[in-house]
Design a protein around this motif. Structure first.
Motif, PDB file in Angstrom:
ATOM      1  N   VAL A 192      88.846  18.581   8.202  1.00 51.33           N
ATOM      2  CA  VAL A 192      90.028  18.878   9.110  1.00 51.33           C
ATOM      3  C   VAL A 192      89.065  19.405  10.651  1.00 51.33           C
ATOM      4  O   VAL A 192      88.049  20.247  10.348  1.00 51.33           O
ATOM      5  N   PHE A 193      89.519  19.383  11.927  1.00 53.07           N
ATOM      6  CA  PHE A 193      89.181  20.013  12.955  1.00 53.07           C
ATOM      7  C   PHE A 193      90.243  20.505  13.949  1.00 53.07           C
ATOM      8  O   PHE A 193      91.452  19.890  13.849  1.00 53.07           O
ATOM      9  N   ASN A 194      89.967  21.699  14.608  1.00 51.70           N
ATOM     10  CA  ASN A 194      90.820  22.180  15.546  1.00 51.70           C
ATOM     11  C   ASN A 194      90.348  21.543  16.942  1.00 51.70           C
ATOM     12  O   ASN A 194      89.040  21.106  17.129  1.00 51.70           O
ATOM     13  N   ARG A 195      91.234  21.351  17.985  1.00 48.86           N
ATOM     14  CA  ARG A 195      90.808  20.815  19.202  1.00 48.86           C
ATOM     15  C   ARG A 195      91.533  21.762  20.080  1.00 48.86           C
ATOM     16  O   ARG A 195      92.435  22.376  19.778  1.00 48.86           O
ATOM     17  N   ILE A 196      91.216  21.540  21.430  1.00 47.03           N
ATOM     18  CA  ILE A 196      91.817  22.082  22.664  1.00 47.03           C
ATOM     19  C   ILE A 196      91.470  21.582  23.950  1.00 47.03           C
ATOM     20  O   ILE A 196      90.467  20.803  24.102  1.00 47.03           O
ATOM     21  N   HIS A 197      92.858  21.355  24.639  1.00 50.73           N
ATOM     22  CA  HIS A 197      92.786  20.654  25.898  1.00 50.73           C
ATOM     23  C   HIS A 197      92.089  21.731  26.894  1.00 50.73           C
ATOM     24  O   HIS A 197      92.315  22.667  26.929  1.00 50.73           O
ATOM     25  N   VAL A 198      91.284  20.967  27.745  1.00 48.17           N
ATOM     26  CA  VAL A 198      90.737  21.741  28.634  1.00 48.17           C
ATOM     27  C   VAL A 198      91.574  22.477  29.600  1.00 48.17           C
ATOM     28  O   VAL A 198      91.306  23.579  30.172  1.00 48.17           O
ATOM     29  N   GLY A 199      92.751  21.773  29.734  1.00 44.44           N
ATOM     30  CA  GLY A 199      93.874  22.693  30.702  1.00 44.44           C
ATOM     31  C   GLY A 199      94.365  23.858  29.944  1.00 44.44           C
ATOM     32  O   GLY A 199      94.503  25.055  30.575  1.00 44.44           O
ATOM     33  N   ASP A 200      94.220  24.020  28.670  1.00 42.11           N
ATOM     34  CA  ASP A 200      94.579  25.137  27.940  1.00 42.11           C
ATOM     35  C   ASP A 200      93.548  26.318  28.061  1.00 42.11           C
ATOM     36  O   ASP A 200      93.588  27.627  27.825  1.00 42.11           O
ATOM     37  N   ILE A 201      92.142  25.769  28.015  1.00 43.34           N
ATOM     38  CA  ILE A 201      91.016  26.601  28.114  1.00 43.34           C
ATOM     39  C   ILE A 201      91.262  27.252  29.434  1.00 43.34           C
ATOM     40  O   ILE A 201      90.935  28.297  29.635  1.00 43.34           O
ATOM     41  N   ALA A 202      91.474  26.611  30.444  1.00 41.94           N
ATOM     42  CA  ALA A 202      91.835  26.825  31.690  1.00 41.94           C
ATOM     43  C   ALA A 202      92.624  28.369  31.787  1.00 41.94           C
ATOM     44  O   ALA A 202      92.525  29.106  32.440  1.00 41.94           O
ATOM     45  N   GLN A 203      93.800  27.850  31.020  1.00 38.58           N
ATOM     46  CA  GLN A 203      94.709  29.021  31.139  1.00 38.58           C
ATOM     47  C   GLN A 203      94.143  30.421  30.372  1.00 38.58           C
ATOM     48  O   GLN A 203      94.657  31.452  30.763  1.00 38.58           O
ATOM     49  N   ALA A 204      93.342  30.091  29.347  1.00 36.11           N
ATOM     50  CA  ALA A 204      92.943  31.276  28.622  1.00 36.11           C
ATOM     51  C   ALA A 204      91.929  31.863  29.312  1.00 36.11           C
ATOM     52  O   ALA A 204      91.925  33.235  29.516  1.00 36.11           O
TER      53      ALA A 204
END
Length: 293
Positions: free
Chosen positions: A185-197
């Protein structure tokens, strides 16, 4: 003023969505003169691109550091440590206005957990050399923050996707491979949510380590299948991992040799981030809808 060491995929998205609203001036580093010229031609005129190849801090870069209130760091480390601290550490230590640093790292710092859940309290056990270098760089930045009394937030990012870099694009270009490895399994993250963080870390002047990952670690082939469904086509055929492995680069292979499930509770509770794309489904659907319009 914000200084971005390394204007890559994540940093650029942060600058476009939040940085231009939150900072009067932004300076970012790139590795080539061509890229610097392209960024400096931006019609807003609020971003200045400087060249930093990883070993020498130019007078212009040192001048920018001296004026910076915040720093976003996405330059990867190497076998000799963190290039930014190595070349610019003295200038950063003398920067009297600097109050907050956000360092973009990777969940690879945890190493392999055999599929078990990990959080920020889990002792890192990185297997790959690049992940060990990341962990050392994290510690170097935290030590810097402690010495200078500056807030340093370490954001450990999951697999990044977003506009131009996602399963829809891979399928459209004929490069998608539906690799199957039981139990992986892998986790992922949308670049828009990185920007939020990033925005939340700066706003709260946060210190410490935060996992920036989605809510649903899933088998690696799942986004490929879902993207194909959105596009109304058949997904590519399954390829057993044992068959695909000999064709993988050493870096790609190292990703597949580690399996973990990453918790993001601290991101939500301490930074107050509400994920726009809690799973790849919301992220890919939004990207597909953007293409359609």
């Amino acid at each position: 003023m914000l200084i971005c060491f390394g204007l890559g995929f994540s940093a650029e998205h942060y600058v476009e969505e939040f940085g231009r609203k939150k900072f009067d001036r932004i300076v970012g580093t790139v590795r080539s003169a061509e890229r610097a010229a392209a960024l400096n031609a931006h019609p807003s005129g609020r971003l200045t691109a400087l060249i930093f190849e990883g070993s020498l801090a130019t007078p212009d870069l040192r001048s920018a550091i001296a004026e910076a209130d915040a720093a976003l760091v996405s330059v990867p480390p190497d076998e000799n440590g963190d290039p930014v601290l190595r070349a610019c550490g003295d200038a950063l230590a003398q920067a009297q206005r600097l109050r907050a640093v956000v360092y973009l790292s990777t969940i690879g710092a945890y190493g392999d957990s055999g599929g078990a859940w990990v959080d920020e309290a889990t002792p890192p056990q990185p297997g790959a050399a690049r992940s060990r270098e990341r962990l050392a760089a994290e510690q170097a930045w935290q030590d810097f923050g402690a010495r200078q009394n500056i807030a340093v937030a370490i954001l450990r990012l999951a697999g990044i996707y977003g506009p131009g870099q996602n399963a829809l694009v891979q399928i459209a270009r004929g490069k998608a491979r539906r690799i199957v490895k039981p139990g992986q399994v892998f986790n992922r993250i949308h670049v828009g949510d990185i920007a939020q963080a990033i925005d939340a870390a700066f706003a709260r002047r946060a210190s410490g380590i935060f996992n920036v990952a989605d809510d649903a670690p899933t088998p690696p082939a799942d986004p490929i299948v879902f993207a194909a469904q959105l596009m109304g086509i058949e997904p590519p055929p399954e390829i057993p991992f044992a068959q695909a492995a000999p064709t993988m680069s050493p870096m790609a292979l190292s990703f597949w040799q580690e399996c973990r499930r990453v918790k993001n509770d601290k991101l939500k509770h301490d930074l107050g981030v509400r994920l726009r794309y809690p799973t790849y489904r919301e992220g890919l659907r939004a990207l597909f809808d953007q293409q359609e319009t």
